[in-house]
Scaffold this active site. Structure first.
Site, mmCIF file in Angstrom:
data_model
loop_
_atom_site.group_PDB
_atom_site.id
_atom_site.type_symbol
_atom_site.label_atom_id
_atom_site.label_comp_id
_atom_site.label_asym_id
_atom_site.label_seq_id
_atom_site.Cartn_x
_atom_site.Cartn_y
_atom_site.Cartn_z
ATOM 1 N N GLU A 236 -11.104 -42.213 -11.180
ATOM 2 C CA GLU A 236 -11.013 -43.269 -10.174
ATOM 3 C C GLU A 236 -9.991 -42.903 -9.099
ATOM 4 O O GLU A 236 -10.240 -43.070 -7.901
ATOM 5 C CB GLU A 236 -10.605 -44.598 -10.823
ATOM 6 C CG GLU A 236 -11.526 -45.051 -11.940
ATOM 7 C CD GLU A 236 -11.049 -44.617 -13.307
ATOM 8 O OE1 GLU A 236 -11.057 -45.451 -14.222
ATOM 9 O OE2 GLU A 236 -10.661 -43.429 -13.456
ATOM 10 N N SER B 25 -28.165 -9.875 -45.242
ATOM 11 C CA SER B 25 -28.740 -11.146 -44.797
ATOM 12 C C SER B 25 -29.356 -11.079 -43.411
ATOM 13 O O SER B 25 -29.843 -12.094 -42.909
ATOM 14 C CB SER B 25 -27.653 -12.232 -44.805
ATOM 15 O OG SER B 25 -26.593 -11.881 -43.931
ATOM 16 N N ARG C 207 -24.845 -15.892 -26.939
ATOM 17 C CA ARG C 207 -25.601 -14.957 -26.113
ATOM 18 C C ARG C 207 -26.957 -15.595 -25.797
ATOM 19 O O ARG C 207 -27.865 -15.618 -26.634
ATOM 20 C CB ARG C 207 -25.756 -13.617 -26.845
ATOM 21 C CG ARG C 207 -24.400 -12.996 -27.183
ATOM 22 C CD ARG C 207 -24.505 -11.659 -27.865
ATOM 23 N NE ARG C 207 -25.063 -11.705 -29.195
ATOM 24 C CZ ARG C 207 -24.385 -12.059 -30.293
ATOM 25 N NH1 ARG C 207 -23.111 -12.443 -30.202
ATOM 26 N NH2 ARG C 207 -24.968 -12.044 -31.479
ATOM 27 N N LEU D 151 -17.118 -21.275 -47.181
ATOM 28 C CA LEU D 151 -16.549 -22.193 -46.188
ATOM 29 C C LEU D 151 -17.442 -23.419 -46.002
ATOM 30 O O LEU D 151 -16.941 -24.547 -45.929
ATOM 31 C CB LEU D 151 -16.355 -21.475 -44.853
ATOM 32 C CG LEU D 151 -15.549 -22.246 -43.801
ATOM 33 C CD1 LEU D 151 -14.130 -22.495 -44.285
ATOM 34 C CD2 LEU D 151 -15.535 -21.487 -42.472
ATOM 35 N N TRP E 247 -32.349 -9.834 -41.127
ATOM 36 C CA TRP E 247 -32.306 -11.230 -40.710
ATOM 37 C C TRP E 247 -33.223 -12.046 -41.609
ATOM 38 O O TRP E 247 -34.353 -11.629 -41.880
ATOM 39 C CB TRP E 247 -32.749 -11.360 -39.262
ATOM 40 C CG TRP E 247 -31.870 -10.652 -38.278
ATOM 41 C CD1 TRP E 247 -32.085 -9.463 -37.681
ATOM 42 C CD2 TRP E 247 -30.617 -11.143 -37.774
ATOM 43 N NE1 TRP E 247 -31.062 -9.163 -36.825
ATOM 44 C CE2 TRP E 247 -30.142 -10.181 -36.865
ATOM 45 C CE3 TRP E 247 -29.859 -12.286 -38.005
ATOM 46 C CZ2 TRP E 247 -28.948 -10.329 -36.186
ATOM 47 C CZ3 TRP E 247 -28.685 -12.430 -37.323
ATOM 48 C CH2 TRP E 247 -28.230 -11.469 -36.419
ATOM 49 N N GLY F 53 -20.669 -18.564 -43.960
ATOM 50 C CA GLY F 53 -20.821 -18.280 -45.367
ATOM 51 C C GLY F 53 -20.781 -19.465 -46.307
ATOM 52 O O GLY F 53 -20.275 -20.542 -45.973
#
Length: 340
Positions: free
Chosen positions: A58, A173, A212, A275, A175, A272
């Site tokens: 404002e 892993s 990305r 976590l 993909w 992972g």
């Protein structure tokens, strides 16, 4: 109760104010935009908040007008004008002193000290109306969450096979999911203020944790946060991240509050089973984003570790909020009970 009348010019000005708000940075303060309208509905001035310690939206808009030029005008603001003195003075007072005749605002200010600027304006004889649209709260949803919870909004993400594995038996892993799902992940990274992994993921995968996005060289980048005690190698890809690397310990709630104190409103937990499970177990996962790949892996590498569920009565029920096919994969988003 008589419904407030909002003019077409005021609705259009609110949409413009939301656009202006997004030009400001995310951080400790919310993103706010403002438009000052003349009595005939034309735009006199625009403004937005540019970060902590700078003029609020404002005041930024009013500063672009000559003294007295806002007399009788309407101020359209995405957030209720504040009612307290912090690094800057109360916006409600600035509007009163400028002589505006009407204020239209979007979200109500939840702050203990800053709320009820609308009441102060009304007491000064100014016509005040709230334009209660979902877009107003959506604009600052993460900031509003921080005000309520004292910590960032947390999204926990993982990718898994249909049999619940995040990796093959040897730990590989890349993909599990296809390119469409991986592109979606990069969009999610860019949409969050920070991204988190554990030191185990850093040491095993050496991730970049950058967003990305094809055709978006200027895509916003999340601040990388690594939870754990082990040292991060000097050669780690994270050392070359465009944002400064942060490290955090094992006391998740305390670390989240520290992130919020530094202006981080949303955290994307990507690193992972250990976590991810820790956040869920602690009740600190607000949204789950799971990518299901049509593949089977078997073996011990489950997507989550123990969650403290010993019997079926202790299962953690979720509410699915989104199902979408991404290439050959399936995206499942769900909220936990705390967000239902």
């Amino acid at each position: 109760m008589q419904m407030a009348v909002i003019s077409a010019a005021e609705r259009s000005a609110m949409a413009r104010a939301r656009e202006l708000a997004l030009e400001g940075p995310r951080g400790i303060n919310p993103q706010v935009g403002a438009v000052i309208l003349a009595p005939d509905g034309s735009t006199l001035a625009e403004g937005h908040h540019r970060g902590a310690g700078t003029p609020h939206a404002e005041v930024d808009a009013l500063s672009r007008l000559a003294p007295g030029a806002a007399a009788g005008a309407t101020a359209v603001v995405t957030l209720e004008p504040c009612n307290h003195t912090g690094r800057t003075g109360p916006c409600a007072v600035a509007l009163i002193e400028a002589g505006v005749a009407r204020v239209v605002y979007g979200s109500a200010d939840p702050g203990e000290a800053s709320r009820n600027g609308s009441g102060r304006l009304r007491a000064a004889g100014i016509d005040v109306t709230r334009l209660d649209e979902p877009e107003a709260d959506a604009l600052i949803a993460d900031w509003l969450f921080v005000q309520r919870a004292g910590r960032p909004f947390v999204t926990v993400k993982w990718a898994q096979s249909l049999d619940g594995r995040a990796a093959a038996a040897d730990g590989t892993s890349r993909w599990i999911t296809g390119p469409e799902a991986r592109a979606h992940v990069h969009g999610e990274r860019s949409a969050h203020d920070a991204i988190a992994v554990g030191t185990g993921t850093v040491l095993a995968d050496d991730p970049q944790l950058t967003a990305r996005i094809e055709g978006r060289a200027d895509a916003p980048q999340p601040i990388p946060v690594v939870f754990g005690d082990r040292a991060i190698p000097e050669t780690a890809a994270l050392r070359r991240h465009p944002r400064p690397l942060r490290t955090a310990g094992h006391e998740l709630d305390r670390e989240l509050r520290a992130l919020a104190a530094d202006g981080i409103q949303s955290l994307y937990v990507e690193g992972g089973p250990t976590l991810a499970s820790a956040f869920i177990r602690a009740g600190l996962a607000d949204r789950l984003t799971v990518y299901l790949a049509p593949t089977l892996l078997g073996g011990p590498r489950t997507a989550l570790d123990a969650l403290g569920v010993e019997t079926i009565d202790e299962q953690r029920r979720l509410t699915v909020t989104r199902l979408e096919q991404l290439g050959s994969d399936l995206l499942v988003e769900a909220t936990t009970e705390s967000e239902q």
